[in-house]
Design a protein around this motif. Sequence first.
Motif, PDB file in Angstrom:
ATOM      1  N   UNK A  54       6.021  36.657  -4.377  1.00 34.32           N
ATOM      2  CA  UNK A  54       6.749  35.728  -4.312  1.00 34.32           C
ATOM      3  C   UNK A  54       6.095  34.308  -4.894  1.00 34.32           C
ATOM      4  N   UNK A  55       6.781  33.611  -5.851  1.00 36.13           N
ATOM      5  CA  UNK A  55       6.249  32.335  -6.243  1.00 36.13           C
ATOM      6  C   UNK A  55       7.110  31.805  -7.308  1.00 36.13           C
ATOM      7  N   UNK A  56       6.474  30.919  -8.328  1.00 37.54           N
ATOM      8  CA  UNK A  56       7.141  30.427  -9.102  1.00 37.54           C
ATOM      9  C   UNK A  56       7.298  31.377 -10.436  1.00 37.54           C
ATOM     10  N   UNK A  57       8.153  31.195 -11.332  1.00 39.36           N
ATOM     11  CA  UNK A  57       8.533  32.063 -12.431  1.00 39.36           C
ATOM     12  C   UNK A  57       7.134  32.628 -13.174  1.00 39.36           C
ATOM     13  N   UNK A  58       6.459  31.360 -13.412  1.00 41.15           N
ATOM     14  CA  UNK A  58       5.231  31.503 -14.474  1.00 41.15           C
ATOM     15  C   UNK A  58       4.007  32.122 -13.432  1.00 41.15           C
ATOM     16  N   UNK A  59       3.789  31.626 -12.388  1.00 42.09           N
ATOM     17  CA  UNK A  59       2.945  32.281 -11.572  1.00 42.09           C
ATOM     18  C   UNK A  59       3.121  33.786 -11.257  1.00 42.09           C
ATOM     19  N   UNK A  60       4.305  34.247 -11.305  1.00 46.28           N
ATOM     20  CA  UNK A  60       4.497  35.534 -10.990  1.00 46.28           C
ATOM     21  C   UNK A  60       4.195  36.528 -12.082  1.00 46.28           C
ATOM     22  N   UNK A  61       4.415  36.068 -13.075  1.00 47.34           N
ATOM     23  CA  UNK A  61       4.024  36.793 -14.424  1.00 47.34           C
ATOM     24  C   UNK A  61       2.560  36.900 -14.406  1.00 47.34           C
ATOM     25  N   UNK A  62       1.649  35.997 -13.928  1.00 45.58           N
ATOM     26  CA  UNK A  62       0.104  36.285 -13.966  1.00 45.58           C
ATOM     27  C   UNK A  62      -0.077  37.306 -12.830  1.00 45.58           C
ATOM     28  N   UNK A  63       0.553  37.069 -11.719  1.00 47.47           N
ATOM     29  CA  UNK A  63       0.196  37.838 -10.472  1.00 47.47           C
ATOM     30  C   UNK A  63       0.549  39.437 -11.067  1.00 47.47           C
ATOM     31  N   UNK A  64       1.596  39.461 -11.715  1.00 45.43           N
ATOM     32  CA  UNK A  64       1.962  40.898 -12.071  1.00 45.43           C
ATOM     33  C   UNK A  64       1.042  41.528 -13.038  1.00 45.43           C
TER      34      UNK A  64
END
Lengths: 493, 493
Positions: free
Chosen positions: B315-325
Motif C-alpha cells: 500500500x502506498x503512493x504509485x512511486x513508492x510502490x514501484x520501489x517496494x516491489x
Amino acid sequence: MTFILLRQTCLRTLNRTGAALQSRIDQRTYAARGGTLERVVSAFRAVTGDDGVSLGATVREQHGKDESAHSCQPPDVVVWPHSVEEVSALAKICHHHRIPIIPFGTGTGLEGGVSAIKGGVCFSLGKMDRVVDLHQDDFDVTVEPGVTRKALNSYLRGTGLWFPVDPGADASLCGMAATSASGTNAVRYGTMRENVLNLEVVLADGTIFHTAGRGRRSRKTSAGYNLTNLFVGSEGTLGILTKATLRLYGIPEAVVSAVCSFPSVQAAVDSTVQILQAGIPIARIEFLDDVMIDACNRYSALSYSVAPTLFLEFHGSERSLEEQVTITEEITRGNGGSDFSWARDAETRGRLWKARHDVWYAALALRPGCKGYSTDVCVPISRLPQIIVETKEDLTKNRLTGPIAGHVGDGNFHCLMVMDPSDPDEVQRVHHFTERLARRALALDGTCTGEHGVGLGKRALLREEVGPLTMEVMQGLKATLDPKNLMNPGKVL
Amino acid sequence: MTFILLRQTCLRTLNRTGAALQSRIDQRTYAARGGTLERVVSAFRAVTGDDGVSLGATVREQHGKDESAHSCQPPDVVVWPHSVEEVSALAKICHHHRIPIIPFGTGTGLEGGVSAIKGGVCFSLGKMDRVVDLHQDDFDVTVEPGVTRKALNSYLRGTGLWFPVDPGADASLCGMAATSASGTNAVRYGTMRENVLNLEVVLADGTIFHTAGRGRRSRKTSAGYNLTNLFVGSEGTLGILTKATLRLYGIPEAVVSAVCSFPSVQAAVDSTVQILQAGIPIARIEFLDDVMIDACNRYSALSYSVAPTLFLEFHGSERSLEEQVTITEEITRGNGGSDFSWARDAETRGRLWKARHDVWYAALALRPGCKGYSTDVCVPISRLPQIIVETKEDLTKNRLTGPIAGHVGDGNFHCLMVMDPSDPDEVQRVHHFTERLARRALALDGTCTGEHGVGLGKRALLREEVGPLTMEVMQGLKATLDPKNLMNPGKVL
C-alpha cells in the motif's frame, strides 16, 4: 559509633514509616515486634548483601524525586536487588511487614511517581542491567529493568535493529513501560503499549509471574487477558517490572529531516492531518509554537521565522524519502507553509533539528535561575488549534512563561513551564494553569496526560477524565493485585 | 395453546438453566420464587418489547454455535437489546437471578465462544448497529456492536478513510474487539489491540462504563490503567461491549499485489524476515504451503507452482510502490524465489490473489461433504520453518487433511482441517493433532492462538501457555469484574 548511628537512623526511619502508614498498619503489631524495621533492614541485607541496602540521607533523597516540580519525599530505605529472586525475597519481607514498595528506574519521571509519600522502601533496579535475550530474526529483545533505551540501542549497534520509542530522557525501558512512555517517534512506531510483548512482574506479595507466560514472545496472541498492557502504564502501583520483552525495528536505510513555518497553528495542524491522510509514513512530526521558536533562536543563535513551526523526520529508503519529502512540501505549501528546508546527511540534519532537540534548555534560558516543569495533555488532532490558541491566551493573561512543543501527529503537546520556585504566587498560578490546561483537554475529548502519566499530580484529573465508575473498576483491579495497597501507594488512584 | 407451549418451554428452560448452574445457584431461591424464568422473560419483554425476546428452538440454536467444530449449545433465551440502556437493564435482571450472559455479534467466531455451555441468555447485539460518531480529521469512529467491518467500510466510502483490520469473516467490530481479532493486514496496521481507542462496557451487574472515560478518543493516553486492552480479547467473559471507538487510516493511493514461489518454507520465511528488516511497509504477506496451493489450483483452475508461496500486498503512493516491489523481488530472488508476478489494477490483483481469497473453499473442496475447521497458532517468525515442517510431517503421519495458510509477517498460521464429522476416529485424530500443534508452538516460545482466541477449545492450553501463577492473576481479575461468574461462563479460564 557507626552502629549506634545506624541503629538510631533505623529507629528514626521506623518511626517515620510507622507514622506514614498509621492509617493502615496495626501499630500494636509494630510495637509487639519491637524494632521491626531494624530487623527488616537486616533481612534486606541478608538478601542483597551489605552493598544492596542504604539508609543514607543523600541516597534516599536522590531516590525520592524525579525531574518534576513535585517536592522530594525520600523513602526510608533504598535497596538494590541483583536478580528477580532478590526482588521477590525483598517484596516478601515488605509484604509481611506491610511496608510500601516504590520501584525506581532512572528517576526521569515527570509526575512525582517515585516520591515516597507514604514512606517505605525504594527498589532501585539499576543493578539488574542485563540484556537477557536478543532474537535478531524475530525483532525482539528481553531486558532487565536497569537497561536504558540508549544502552539498548548501543547494544544493538551492528545488528541493523533499533528500539525507536524515545521520550527524550535516557530512561530505563521497564520504567518507560511502567509509565507508558512514548515521545517523538510514536506517530510511526507506537508507544510502549504497542511495543512491549511480555513482562516479568513481581507482585507485592513476592509472586513472580509473566504477563504473557514465561518466555512467550510471539508478535501477537489472543490467549487470555492482555495482562501485559494492564501493567504497561500502571506506574509501579500493581507490581515491579523485572523484565520486558520488546519489539525491535530495522534501522531505516535513510533519514531525512525537514522544517517548515506556518502562518497559524491551524495551518500547521491542517498540514499534519493531510500528511497522515496521504499515508506518508512520517517518523516524527513535531510542533513548536512561536514562543518556543523564539526561545530556540535566542538560545542557539538560529534564525527561524518566529512562527508556528513543524519539524519533520522521514525514515525509509533513499527513493521513497524523496517522494515523501516532495508530497509533504506540496501539502505544507498548500497550507501557507514557508521556508521549507530539508536535509539528508546526519550533520545537516542535526543542525536543522537543533532547535527541537534543545527545547528544554532553550525554554530554561528564557529565565535564568528559574526551574522548568513540563506538563502534557493529548487531544484528538483536530482539536489542537483550538486548545493551543486558548492555552497561549491563558499563558499571556496569567503572565506565565510556557513555550509549547508537541508530538502533533498524536495530538500530544507539552507546555514547558519556566517558573521561579521561590515565588509562591507564581507557583500557584502555574499549578492552576496546568489544571485549566488539563480540563481544556478533557472538554475536547482528550486526556489529561498523553505520555507523562498520572503520578501524584493528576490523580484528581484522572477521576474527572474517566468518571467514578471507571475509577471503581481501576480501584477494583488495584485491590485484587495489591490488596494491602503496598505498591507505590498514593499514586495514580 | 400458544401460551401453554410457551409456558412449558419456559419451564423446561428454567429447569435446564437451573441444572447447568446447579453448582453456583441456590436452588432454594429458585424454588421459593417459583417460575422465575417465566418472570425473567416477562421482565426482558418489558425492557426490549415483544420483538426483543425469543425462546424459539431454531433461533436459540442459531445463537448457540459459531463457525467452529464445537457442538452447538443453545442458550435458553435470546434477547435483542436496542440500546446500551436496554443492555444494562437486561444484565441487571440476569444478575439478580444469577443467569449467565453470552454476548453475540455475528456468530463468526472460531473457538466456540458463543456456545451456552451453562445455559443462560444470549445478548444478540445486531439491532444496535449505528455508526455513532465519525471524526474524519481525527481518523476515528465510534460504532455500536451490530456494525460489521464491511458495513463500516461501506459507511466510510467517499471519506478517503478505511478500517483495515480484516479477519476474513464480516464480523461485528465489537465482536472483533472481544476476540482480539486481526488477520491479513495486521503486519502493517496492527490487530484490534492497537486499533481500539475506547470501549463502552456493560458489566454483569448492569454497570455501564467507558474503559478510557466517556467520549475519550485521543490517540494516546497515560491516564490510569489500560482498561481498553483488558476488555479487548476478553471474549465476553468480563463484560458486554456496547460501543467501540476505533482508529481509521487513509485509503492508500495505490495497491500492488504480488505472488512468488519458493523452494522451501525456510526460503519463504527468510524472504519475509528480510522484507521486514528492510523496512518495507508491507501491508499483507501471506504464506500458503504446497498442499494449499495445489488445492487452490484444483479449485480455481489455476496453475501456480505447487510450492511454498508468498502472496504480498503493498500500500502506498504509485512511486513508492514501484520501489517496494523492486526491493521485494530482489529479496525473494536472493532466496531462490521464482515466478514473481505482480499486478496493479484491481482486476488483475483480484485474479492474482484469488488463490489466497479462496483458501477456505479450496480446502473444503479437497474432500466434498466434509467439514472444515481452522485452527491457529503463532510463533516468533524465525521458528516458522521448523513448526511448519514438523506440522506437515504430523499431518501426513496421521492421515489428516490440513493445508496451511498463514499471516507469515506475524508468525501466525492456520491449518485448515478438513474432516469427516461422522468418523469419530478422524475427529479424535484432528483433536489430538490440534493439541500437538499448539504444544509445538508453546515449545517454540509461541502462543496456542494468535487470533482466534481461547473460547472453549483452548482453555487447557492457555494454562500450559501462561502457567498457574499468570492464570491466578487472570482469574483474580475475572472474579473482581464478574464475581458471580455470569459473563460467558466456562470460556477462556
